[in-house]
Design a protein around this motif. Structure first.
Motif, PDB file in Angstrom:
ATOM      1  N   ALA A 116    -116.802 -13.971   7.878  1.00  0.00           N
ATOM      2  CA  ALA A 116    -116.209 -15.240   8.293  1.00  0.00           C
ATOM      3  C   ALA A 116    -114.730 -15.374   7.932  1.00  0.00           C
ATOM      4  O   ALA A 116    -114.126 -16.394   8.198  1.00  0.00           O
ATOM      5  CB  ALA A 116    -116.991 -16.392   7.658  1.00  0.00           C
ATOM      6  N   HIS A 117    -114.166 -14.322   7.335  1.00  0.00           N
ATOM      7  CA  HIS A 117    -112.789 -14.488   6.867  1.00  0.00           C
ATOM      8  C   HIS A 117    -111.796 -14.524   8.030  1.00  0.00           C
ATOM      9  O   HIS A 117    -112.116 -14.150   9.153  1.00  0.00           O
ATOM     10  CB  HIS A 117    -112.440 -13.381   5.867  1.00  0.00           C
ATOM     11  N   ASP A 118    -110.597 -14.978   7.712  1.00  0.00           N
ATOM     12  CA  ASP A 118    -109.554 -15.103   8.732  1.00  0.00           C
ATOM     13  C   ASP A 118    -108.873 -13.749   8.916  1.00  0.00           C
ATOM     14  O   ASP A 118    -107.884 -13.441   8.273  1.00  0.00           O
ATOM     15  CB  ASP A 118    -108.552 -16.169   8.286  1.00  0.00           C
ATOM     16  N   HIS A 119    -109.418 -12.964   9.812  1.00  0.00           N
ATOM     17  CA  HIS A 119    -108.918 -11.594   9.924  1.00  0.00           C
ATOM     18  C   HIS A 119    -107.528 -11.538  10.564  1.00  0.00           C
ATOM     19  O   HIS A 119    -106.755 -10.624  10.268  1.00  0.00           O
ATOM     20  CB  HIS A 119    -109.902 -10.710  10.686  1.00  0.00           C
ATOM     21  N   ASP A 120    -107.218 -12.502  11.399  1.00  0.00           N
ATOM     22  CA  ASP A 120    -105.860 -12.542  11.947  1.00  0.00           C
ATOM     23  C   ASP A 120    -104.841 -12.561  10.821  1.00  0.00           C
ATOM     24  O   ASP A 120    -103.754 -11.989  10.935  1.00  0.00           O
ATOM     25  CB  ASP A 120    -105.673 -13.801  12.814  1.00  0.00           C
TER      26      ASP A 120
ATOM     27  N   SER B   6    -110.142  -3.913  12.499  1.00  0.00           N
ATOM     28  CA  SER B   6    -111.285  -4.325  11.680  1.00  0.00           C
ATOM     29  C   SER B   6    -111.150  -3.695  10.304  1.00  0.00           C
ATOM     30  O   SER B   6    -110.201  -2.965  10.051  1.00  0.00           O
ATOM     31  CB  SER B   6    -112.589  -3.863  12.317  1.00  0.00           C
ATOM     32  N   HIS B   7    -112.116  -3.973   9.456  1.00  0.00           N
ATOM     33  CA  HIS B   7    -112.121  -3.333   8.141  1.00  0.00           C
ATOM     34  C   HIS B   7    -112.984  -2.079   8.137  1.00  0.00           C
ATOM     35  O   HIS B   7    -113.305  -1.542   7.083  1.00  0.00           O
ATOM     36  CB  HIS B   7    -112.579  -4.317   7.067  1.00  0.00           C
ATOM     37  N   LYS B   8    -113.360  -1.627   9.312  1.00  0.00           N
ATOM     38  CA  LYS B   8    -114.095  -0.375   9.410  1.00  0.00           C
ATOM     39  C   LYS B   8    -113.123   0.796   9.393  1.00  0.00           C
ATOM     40  O   LYS B   8    -112.002   0.676   9.881  1.00  0.00           O
ATOM     41  CB  LYS B   8    -114.901  -0.322  10.710  1.00  0.00           C
TER      42      LYS B   8
END
Ligand SMILES: [Zn+2]
Ligand SMILES: [Zn+2]
Ligand SMILES: [Zn+2]
Ligand SMILES: [Zn+2]
Lengths: 162, 162
Positions: free
Chosen positions: B12-16, B51-53
DNA sequence: TAAAAAGATGTTATGTTATAACATTAGCCT
DNA sequence: AGGCTAATGTTATAACATAACATCTTTTTA
């Protein structure tokens, strides 16, 4: 036997002893576990133990061909998979290479010290550090399945020579 | 900003915000260092931060082709080499893949927690463990140049879901 | 002991990851 | 312009790894 904290492989050490120990231990473990250390697997393990340097899969393939002309990549990778599954060797992730394990039998987490100069790999089991790591994982609520801890640098012997 | 001990990337974090921070930090650092964050390098960094992948080089190649039809492996690998040399991304040795660094600018050693389920990679800088590692290296008389500490397992979020 | 199952190996092909080598271009300094 | 450096373009190939299916061998069990 205090192998858990041996030095970076000393050039003067009795390597025949390393090889002999590794191969007989492997044979015993496989028998005890009811798995087969077949001729191919034994040969690959022996080739890996030719030195304390990490060995690449295709190097093994080249070296096994005089003994086994029909050898193909799959021949080697299958043997490697088996040896890893039995904890007889480790894969060095940062080199795409393989080394014999000096602590076969005991399941363990290991620190690998990889010398850029002599290519030898030393395996250590640093209790304090591993405890600290376990604690960190706990606080991160991360359940570990496998660990790769690989340090590249210069070993004592090579530093002394320079 | 307490990024050093963030949780495994929360869905749910603000990835932008992650992306924006990473790209502006990169731009500032490159300017300050007198090196060029060229369009290609910027695009690759942006793709990595989608992404964090962890992302593979050839995935990046596929994804950059719509933008840059002439892209070839060397295009990507050169950009990756640059980004690594500037500490803007990390190579994940055990995956042959790459992730954006959340601590760019400060030189640092990092622990990577790699979730087998969601493929996300969390970067941590566990002081106590790293101190213990430094001590171990000292006692081994091994001079470290680089460190890969990579743990595979299951992150909190994925464990909770199961 | 014959049949079935499991494990190991043979064989062919292909997929994936990464670099070497040399040509070209763009920007900058003199 | 001429020369320098850094970046990119381009072609080819090296290096690492697995899939898929056939065959053979060993063990199990009916
Ligand atoms: Zn030895
Ligand atoms: Zn050395
Ligand atoms: Zn994010
Ligand atoms: Zn996860």
């Amino acid at each position: 036997m205090t192998l858990s904290q041996t030095q970076h492989p000393d050039p003067a050490h009795d390597h025949d002893h390393c090889v002999h120990t590794a191969l007989t231990t492997a044979a015993h473990l496989c028998t005890a576990r009811g798995v087969q250390l077949t001729p191919i697997r034994h040969q690959v393990l022996e080739l890996i133990w030719e030195s304390h340097k990490a060995v690449k899969a295709y190097e093994l393939l080249d070296r096994i061909k005089p003994l086994k002309a029909a050898a193909k990549p799959a021949t080697i990778y299958r043997a490697l998979d088996f040896l890893i599954s039995q904890g007889l060797i480790h894969r060095v992730e940062s080199l795409n290479a393989f080394i014999g394990c000096r602590c076969s039998g005991r399941s363990h987490e290991q620190l690998l010290l990889i010398c850029k100069h002599c290519q030898q790999v030393e395996e250590r089991t640093p209790e304090i550090m591993l405890k600290a790591l376990a604690k960190e994982l706990q606080s991160a609520q991360f359940v570990a399945h496998s660990k790769a801890i690989e340090i590249h640098g210069i070993c004592k012997q090579c530093a002394d020579k320079a």
